[in-house]
Design an enzyme around this catalytic site. Structure first.
Site, PDB file in Angstrom:
ATOM      1  N   THR A   7     -19.488  -1.175   3.161  1.00  0.00           N
ATOM      2  CA  THR A   7     -20.797  -0.503   3.150  1.00  0.00           C
ATOM      3  C   THR A   7     -21.904  -1.519   3.467  1.00  0.00           C
ATOM      4  OG1 THR A   7     -19.891   0.861   1.377  1.00  0.00           O
ATOM      5  CG2 THR A   7     -22.261   1.034   1.783  1.00  0.00           C
ATOM      6  N   LYS A  55     -16.964   3.815   9.895  1.00  0.00           N
ATOM      7  CA  LYS A  55     -16.370   3.071   8.778  1.00  0.00           C
ATOM      8  C   LYS A  55     -14.957   3.584   8.504  1.00  0.00           C
ATOM      9  CE  LYS A  55     -16.862   2.876   3.765  1.00  0.00           C
ATOM     10  NZ  LYS A  55     -17.811   2.727   2.666  1.00  0.00           N
ATOM     11  N   HIS A  57     -11.238   2.275   6.070  1.00  0.00           N
ATOM     12  CA  HIS A  57     -10.512   1.238   5.328  1.00  0.00           C
ATOM     13  C   HIS A  57      -9.085   1.104   5.845  1.00  0.00           C
ATOM     14  CE1 HIS A  57     -13.853   1.047   2.693  1.00  0.00           C
ATOM     15  NE2 HIS A  57     -13.615   2.165   2.050  1.00  0.00           N
ATOM     16  N   MET A 179     -29.991  -2.985  -1.904  1.00  0.00           N
ATOM     17  CA  MET A 179     -28.990  -1.927  -1.734  1.00  0.00           C
ATOM     18  C   MET A 179     -28.550  -1.279  -3.038  1.00  0.00           C
ATOM     19  SD  MET A 179     -26.558  -3.262   1.367  1.00  0.00           S
ATOM     20  CE  MET A 179     -25.537  -1.801   1.297  1.00  0.00           C
TER      21      MET A 179
HETATM   22  S1  PPS Z   1     -16.054   1.303  -0.634  1.00  0.00           S
HETATM   23  O1  PPS Z   1     -16.587   2.164  -1.692  1.00  0.00           O
HETATM   24  O2  PPS Z   1     -14.570   1.222  -0.718  1.00  0.00           O
HETATM   25  O3  PPS Z   1     -16.500   1.665   0.705  1.00  0.00           O
HETATM   26  O4  PPS Z   1     -16.566  -0.150  -1.004  1.00  0.00           O
HETATM   27  P1  PPS Z   1     -17.131  -1.282  -0.056  1.00  0.00           P
HETATM   28  O5  PPS Z   1     -18.451  -0.882   0.445  1.00  0.00           O
HETATM   29  O6  PPS Z   1     -16.111  -1.740   0.920  1.00  0.00           O
HETATM   30  O7  PPS Z   1     -17.303  -2.486  -1.108  1.00  0.00           O
HETATM   31  C1  PPS Z   1     -17.993  -2.302  -2.332  1.00  0.00           C
HETATM   32  C2  PPS Z   1     -18.226  -3.671  -2.949  1.00  0.00           C
HETATM   33  O8  PPS Z   1     -19.209  -4.365  -2.152  1.00  0.00           O
HETATM   34  C3  PPS Z   1     -20.321  -4.705  -2.995  1.00  0.00           C
HETATM   35  N1  PPS Z   1     -21.569  -4.695  -2.224  1.00  0.00           N
HETATM   36  C4  PPS Z   1     -22.359  -5.762  -2.107  1.00  0.00           C
HETATM   37  N2  PPS Z   1     -22.217  -7.030  -2.551  1.00  0.00           N
HETATM   38  C5  PPS Z   1     -23.225  -7.902  -2.259  1.00  0.00           C
HETATM   39  N3  PPS Z   1     -24.343  -7.556  -1.578  1.00  0.00           N
HETATM   40  C6  PPS Z   1     -24.519  -6.295  -1.110  1.00  0.00           C
HETATM   41  N4  PPS Z   1     -25.629  -5.984  -0.430  1.00  0.00           N
HETATM   42  C7  PPS Z   1     -23.488  -5.332  -1.367  1.00  0.00           C
HETATM   43  N5  PPS Z   1     -23.325  -4.018  -1.069  1.00  0.00           N
HETATM   44  C8  PPS Z   1     -22.157  -3.651  -1.608  1.00  0.00           C
HETATM   45  C9  PPS Z   1     -20.282  -3.629  -4.078  1.00  0.00           C
HETATM   46  O9  PPS Z   1     -21.071  -3.954  -5.176  1.00  0.00           O
HETATM   47  C10 PPS Z   1     -18.793  -3.564  -4.357  1.00  0.00           C
HETATM   48  O10 PPS Z   1     -18.311  -4.676  -5.101  1.00  0.00           O
HETATM   49  P2  PPS Z   1     -18.251  -4.722  -6.709  1.00  0.00           P
HETATM   50  O11 PPS Z   1     -17.521  -5.989  -7.043  1.00  0.00           O
HETATM   51  O12 PPS Z   1     -17.512  -3.508  -7.172  1.00  0.00           O
HETATM   52  O13 PPS Z   1     -19.652  -4.767  -7.180  1.00  0.00           O
END
Ligand code: PPS
Length: 250
Positions: A7, A55, A57, A179
């Site tokens: 995302t 998108k 996975h 975000m």
């Molecule tokens: S999903 O729901 O499967 O599509 O998840 P995905 O988007 O691939 O990944 C979600 C994790 O990415 C973290 N995330 C971020 N981290 C840092 N900065 C930003 N801007 C950001 N945006 C999304 C999100 O918090 C999820 O990780 P966790 O460890 O659960 O917090």
């Protein structure tokens, strides 16, 4: 891969293609340009607004390949990915493993039995293709370390020229603090899953090392061993997360 920053990458790509516009400047436009394959199916792809990004996975080898398409693969260390994935499925009643204790989930993860299959198969498949010209391989932890350099890599890959000012703007509107906004999370839940999940289910904590809050030392060691086995003989891959203090024993 799920829970690996897809995302986040979507938001970076959107802002890069839209000259610094934030995903929530016009959320409907963002939605129209970023279908989620598993949720919106081929119809969502056929009707998407272009330019945009799709998108998914799914592993690279089962995604349709098109010579004019570009593929950005985002990977996250398996400990945080597993932890984030578990915390995520817990927020969706009725979904596979949402009622399982973490110990059960962890064993399934290690055995490649969770949704989207084996983490290591997924990673190795993408790794073997990472030098192809239409593939960009990005590490979640590297985005956290230096988002500006990742934005530059994405822009170069997409043939977009960005001024330093635009890079700053994109870094701002894709930052975690920007975000994590609850309203955005709700809409992202709707987009990805067709309904609203718990608050902050999608953009949740965004940290390196959150696995320490859930994984036992024994589980951590088992994942270390699995990582070592899966990356054996591949110096570059086996050291991919060296600076992030993820694996104890390599
Ligand atoms: S999903 O729901 O499967 O599509 O998840 P995905 O988007 O691939 O990944 C979600 C994790 O990415 C973290 N995330 C971020 N981290 C840092 N900065 C930003 N801007 C950001 N945006 C999304 C999100 O918090 C999820 O990780 P966790 O460890 O659960 O917090």
């Amino acid at each position: 891969m799920p829970r690996s920053g897809t995302t986040w990458m979507e938001a970076i790509v959107y802002s890069t293609l839209q000259k610094g516009r934030a995903f929530d400047d016009d959320f409907d436009d963002f939605l129209a340009r970023t279908p989620f394959l598993e949720q919106h199916g081929s119809q969502g792809i056929e009707t998407m607004r272009q330019p945009g990004s799709i998108k998914t996975h799914l592993p690279l080898n089962i995604i349709p390949q098109h010579p004019q398409a570009k593929y950005i693969y985002v990977v996250r260390n398996p400990k945080d990915m597993c932890t984030s994935f578990y915390r995520f499925v817990r927020t969706i009643p009725g979904v596979a493993h949402s009622d399982d204790p973490f110990d059960t989930y962890f064993d399934l993860f290690l055995g490649g039995q969770v949704t989207y299959g084996d983490y290591f198969d997924h990673l190795l498949q993408a790794w073997s293709r990472k030098n192809e010209p239409n593939i960009l391989f990005v590490v979640y932890e590297d985005i956290k370390k230096d988002i500006r350099s990742v934005i530059r890599r994405v822009a170069t890959f997409l043939d977009v020229e960005l001024s330093d000012e635009l890079i700053e703007r994109i870094a701002l509107v894709t930052s975690f603090d920007y975000m994590k906004n609850a309203k955005y999370n709700e809409r992202l839940s709707e987009k990805n899953h067709g309904h609203i999940l718990q608050p902050r289910a999608v953009v949740r904590k965004g940290e390196i090392g959150d696995w320490r809050t859930l994984m036992s030392e024994e589980q951590s060691r088992r994942l270390d061993a699995r990582f070592k086995e899966a990356t054996h003989g591949n110096q570059e891959l086996s050291t991919l997360w060296d600076e992030y203090n993820i694996f104890e024993d390599k």
